[in-house]
Design an enzyme around this catalytic site. Structure first.
Site, short mmCIF file in Angstrom:
data_model
loop_
_atom_site.label_atom_id
_atom_site.label_comp_id
_atom_site.label_asym_id
_atom_site.label_seq_id
_atom_site.Cartn_x
_atom_site.Cartn_y
_atom_site.Cartn_z
N ASP A 277 1.11 8.94 4.19
CA ASP A 277 0.20 9.02 4.16
C ASP A 277 -1.21 8.69 3.26
OD1 ASP A 277 0.43 10.88 6.66
OD2 ASP A 277 1.24 12.80 5.54
N ALA A 278 -1.80 8.47 3.34
CA ALA A 278 -2.79 8.17 2.26
C ALA A 278 -3.01 8.90 0.84
CB ALA A 278 -4.58 8.26 2.56
#
Length: 375
Positions: free
Chosen positions: A252-253
């Site tokens: 994920d970011a």
């Protein structure tokens, strides 16, 4: 009794003779009438004679108009005149060939001969060229045919500068060359063997970058100048190592750490397949107060979206650092689980997948998977 039949016989004979005579008398005037009618008829065409040229004269029938045909060479339905023959070509065909032309077969003679019904052979002149002109073959195709190798190997040889065309090195993929050109391959190409590679990359933390763009940035960071200097794998970086390189296992970011890029389909299936059971280890920095029995709940007592989570290994690394080892990791699974027990995750880093760990690999750098490492 014997005289009566004789009399009756003579009587019948007389009657027969009389009837036949009357028939002859009637036939004479009919024959004379037929001769008279035949004399009045016009003589047949053979008796009247035929005009010069052997053609019969046309008899115009009264009351019916004569047919009018268009001139020769004009279609009756459309009225379009046919194209006249090429007189220059006809003159060339009729012109006697010279000694040099007689020794070289013409283009029409090289074509397939067509046999006529009388047993003679004739050739058809070349027709107009149809379709687009044929393109020159690609250099990779010529190399694969010349060296009996695959197209992928040929592309790699071209990229590495091992192929030359007419003495000039060509390293551009997709180049087209003259099929009659001289293609040379260096000896280093035959000694080279293509091996599928797997690359371990340490994704840096950049919260402002979206997830997809961060992955694209990670892919662009795999360059010779970003390779880890302490990489223990032997071999040099080649452009072919980036061809078909697939990401196995996203982050994920807000996550950073270990990413795996591979050219091997078996490695990608073990990491991301539906039955993937490899351990994934994460290190977390957390804040907040843990509820009672919070670790036990994180290990085997939580449910997300009405789905019970699988067992996980959770332990403390320090006062504010947790260690998670899970077999599955749905989107923000660890962060949401920590929120249920009173903790907030401030940083999450993946440090291991299966038997391969990130180790001392600096952020933003990469290394090859060593021969002794297996996922």
């Amino acid at each position: 009794m014997a005289t009566k039949p004789a009399q009756s016989f003579r009587k019948d004979t007389a009657n027969t003779t009389g009837s036949s005579g009357s028939q002859l008398d009637r036939a004479v005037p009919l024959a004379s009438a037929e001769r008279k009618n035949s004399a009045d008829r016009p003589p047949p065409a053979a008796d009247r004679g035929t005009p010069a040229g052997g053609e019969r004269a046309r008899i115009d029938r009264p009351g019916k108009p004569a047919r009018v045909h268009p001139p020769r060479g004009i279609a009756r339905s459309t009225g379009v005149r046919a194209a006249p023959p090429d007189r220059q070509a006809a003159d060339r065909d009729e012109r006697p060939p010279t000694d040099r032309q007689a020794s070289v077969p013409s283009t029409a003679a090289c074509q397939e001969a067509v046999e006529t019904p009388h047993g003679e052979t004739s050739t058809t002149p070349p027709g107009p060229q149809r379709g687009l002109p044929k393109e020159s073959p690609r250099l990779s195709k010529l190399v694969s045919q010349l060296a009996q190798c695959s197209r992928r190997e040929a592309d790699e040889w071209i990229e590495n500068g091992w192929v030359s065309v007419d003495g000039t090195v060509v390293n551009r993929l997709g180049a087209r060359v003259n099929p009659k050109a001289t293609v040379e391959i260096k000896d280093a190409a035959s000694k080279h063997q293509i091996e599928s590679v797997t690359i371990v990359f340490n994704k840096p933390l950049d919260p402002a970058t979206p997830a997809d763009e961060g992955l694209e940035t990670a892919a662009t960071l795999i360059r010779p100048d970003t390779r880890w200097a302490e990489d223990g794998a032997t071999g040099t970086f080649q452009a072919a190592h980036l061809r078909g390189l697939a990401l196995a296992g996203k982050l994920d970011a807000e996550e950073h750490g270990m990413l795996v890029f591979t050219q091997e389909g078996s490695v990608a299936r073990r990491l991301t397949g539906g039955g993937a059971r490899l351990e994934k280890e994460y290190h977390l920095h957390v804040e907040g107060d843990l509820v009672a029995d919070g670790l036990d709940l994180l290990r085997h007592g939580l449910s997300l979206d009405n789905v019970k989570l699988e067992r996980a290994q959770v332990s403390w690394l320090s006062e504010q650092q947790l260690r998670f080892v899970v077999h599955e990791n749905r989107k923000r699974q660890i962060q949401r689980g920590c929120e249920l027990v009173g903790l907030r995750v401030t940083d999450i880093k993946r440090v291991r997948i299966g038997g391969v760990s990130l180790g001392k690999l600096p952020p933003g750098q990469w290394r090859y998977l060593r021969p002794d490492e297996r996922f």
